[in-house]
Design an enzyme around this catalytic site. Structure first.
Site, PDB file in Angstrom:
ATOM      1  N   ASP A 122       5.133  14.963 -24.018  1.00  0.00           N
ATOM      2  CA  ASP A 122       5.701  16.316 -24.007  1.00  0.00           C
ATOM      3  C   ASP A 122       4.958  17.221 -23.019  1.00  0.00           C
ATOM      4  OD1 ASP A 122       7.412  18.328 -24.767  1.00  0.00           O
ATOM      5  OD2 ASP A 122       6.327  18.827 -26.600  1.00  0.00           O
ATOM      6  N   ASN A 154      17.970  15.003 -26.559  1.00  0.00           N
ATOM      7  CA  ASN A 154      17.868  15.414 -25.148  1.00  0.00           C
ATOM      8  C   ASN A 154      19.212  15.390 -24.413  1.00  0.00           C
ATOM      9  OD1 ASN A 154      14.563  13.931 -24.536  1.00  0.00           O
ATOM     10  ND2 ASN A 154      15.104  15.984 -25.251  1.00  0.00           N
TER      11      ASN A 154
HETATM   12  C1  FPP Z   1       9.251  16.293 -22.737  1.00  0.00           C
HETATM   13  O1  FPP Z   1       8.889  17.362 -21.901  1.00  0.00           O
HETATM   14  C2  FPP Z   1       9.581  15.146 -21.955  1.00  0.00           C
HETATM   15  C3  FPP Z   1      10.829  14.619 -21.846  1.00  0.00           C
HETATM   16  C4  FPP Z   1      12.004  15.185 -22.503  1.00  0.00           C
HETATM   17  C5  FPP Z   1      11.077  13.433 -21.036  1.00  0.00           C
HETATM   18  C6  FPP Z   1       9.912  12.530 -20.831  1.00  0.00           C
HETATM   19  C7  FPP Z   1      10.188  11.815 -19.594  1.00  0.00           C
HETATM   20  C8  FPP Z   1       9.312  11.399 -18.702  1.00  0.00           C
HETATM   21  C9  FPP Z   1       7.847  11.449 -18.889  1.00  0.00           C
HETATM   22  C10 FPP Z   1       9.802  10.858 -17.424  1.00  0.00           C
HETATM   23  C11 FPP Z   1      10.735   9.716 -17.594  1.00  0.00           C
HETATM   24  C12 FPP Z   1       9.999   8.473 -17.772  1.00  0.00           C
HETATM   25  C13 FPP Z   1      10.228   7.378 -17.042  1.00  0.00           C
HETATM   26  C14 FPP Z   1       9.346   6.209 -17.246  1.00  0.00           C
HETATM   27  C15 FPP Z   1      11.283   7.313 -16.024  1.00  0.00           C
HETATM   28  P1  FPP Z   1       9.694  18.693 -22.020  1.00  0.00           P
HETATM   29  O2  FPP Z   1      10.731  18.704 -20.956  1.00  0.00           O
HETATM   30  O3  FPP Z   1      10.234  18.871 -23.397  1.00  0.00           O
HETATM   31  O4  FPP Z   1       8.578  19.729 -21.690  1.00  0.00           O
HETATM   32  P2  FPP Z   1       8.410  21.185 -22.304  1.00  0.00           P
HETATM   33  O5  FPP Z   1       8.146  21.011 -23.773  1.00  0.00           O
HETATM   34  O6  FPP Z   1       7.227  21.694 -21.570  1.00  0.00           O
HETATM   35  O7  FPP Z   1       9.673  21.927 -22.003  1.00  0.00           O
END
Ligand code: FPP
EC number: 2.5.1.-
Length: 237
Positions: A15, A63
């Site tokens: 996250d 998501n």
């Molecule tokens: C949460 O951060 C993260 C996600 C929803 C996606 C996680 C994806 C990756 C690390 C990249 C994809 C992975 C691969 C291997 C291709 P957030 O967007 O909720 O962050 P925030 O809480 O700061 O808004």
């Protein structure tokens, strides 16, 4: 008594990508790009430590409700990852598997996932499980459906037979869940499998999460006393 052994199965809620990008005045998708790069370092560290299974929460079933552009970017990143990293996964001997509601994924991703699972299926190294289009409750509902579809009998329902029908069937329950990004919750990740998991929360945003902090989380786990509901000297360690 503390366990002192490394966890067999580690899950990570990656996250903080969006906030990492916001802090730098960049679009959220840049945070995801940086975050995807970070996974590689952590996968390598986990394999080097001898962890048997690493499960990464890359895209939750919730998501899908994010803005279209962000969903497309995440799918493009997965597409790129699956195409470029497959060779590396093979060289490292990793067994790749996706858990989650695969039917919701675009056809190109479904195809790449199947290929990656097939090609790495006979490897003997660490299991790398990517939770994509994944929700713990959704997984449980699909497991119930699977059980019924197979003609499962009421008398045969028990924790073991049920577990076999989960996407993680055959894999040991998660021992340690790491969540980056400061929130202290599970967010529908490995709901069944996390019943006795140890939890490690850090404020570090995922794109900044280093191998060193990962190793620190594993060291911290080794000092935990896991009792599984038993009294200390009778607990399995
Ligand atoms: C949460 O951060 C993260 C996600 C929803 C996606 C996680 C994806 C990756 C690390 C990249 C994809 C992975 C691969 C291997 C291709 P957030 O967007 O909720 O962050 P925030 O809480 O700061 O808004």
């Amino acid at each position: 008594m503390t366990d002192h052994t490394i966890p067999k199965h580690v899950g990570i809620i990656m996250d903080g990508n969006g906030r990492w990008a916001n802090q730098r005045g960049m679009p959220r998708v840049e945070g995801h790009r940086k975050g995807a790069g970070r996974t590689k370092e952590i996968i390598e560290a986990a394999a080097d430590l001898g962890i048997k299974t690493l499960t990464l929460y890359a895209f939750s079933i919730e998501n899908w409700k994010r803005p279209h552009d962000e969903v497309i970017t995440l799918m493009d990143l997965l597409d790129f990852y699956l195409k470029t990293e497959i060779e590396d996964l093979l060289n490292k001997g990793l067994v790749f598997k996706v858990i989650g509601n695969k039917e919701k994924l675009p056809d190109n991703i479904q195809y790449l996932v199947e290929e990656a699972e097939r090609i790495t299926g006979s490897n003997t190294g660490m299991n790398l499980m990517m939770a994509i289009s994944y929700g713990g409750r959704d997984e449980i509902v699909r497991a119930v459906k699977r059980f019924i579809e197979k003609g499962g009998d009421m008398d045969e329902v028990n924790e073991e037979s049920f577990e076999e029908n989960l996407d993680t069937g055959g894999v040991t329950p998660v021992d340690l869940i790491i969540r980056t990004g400061g929130e202290k919750r599970i967010s529908n990740f490995l709901v069944w499998q996390a019943a006795y998991a140890e939890l490690f929360f850090t404020d570090t945003l995922w794109p900044d999460f280093t191998k060193e902090e990962f190793i620190y989380a594993i060291e911290d786990y080794k000092l935990r006393q896991r009792r599984f509901g038993m009294i200390p000297d009778k607990a399995e360690t």
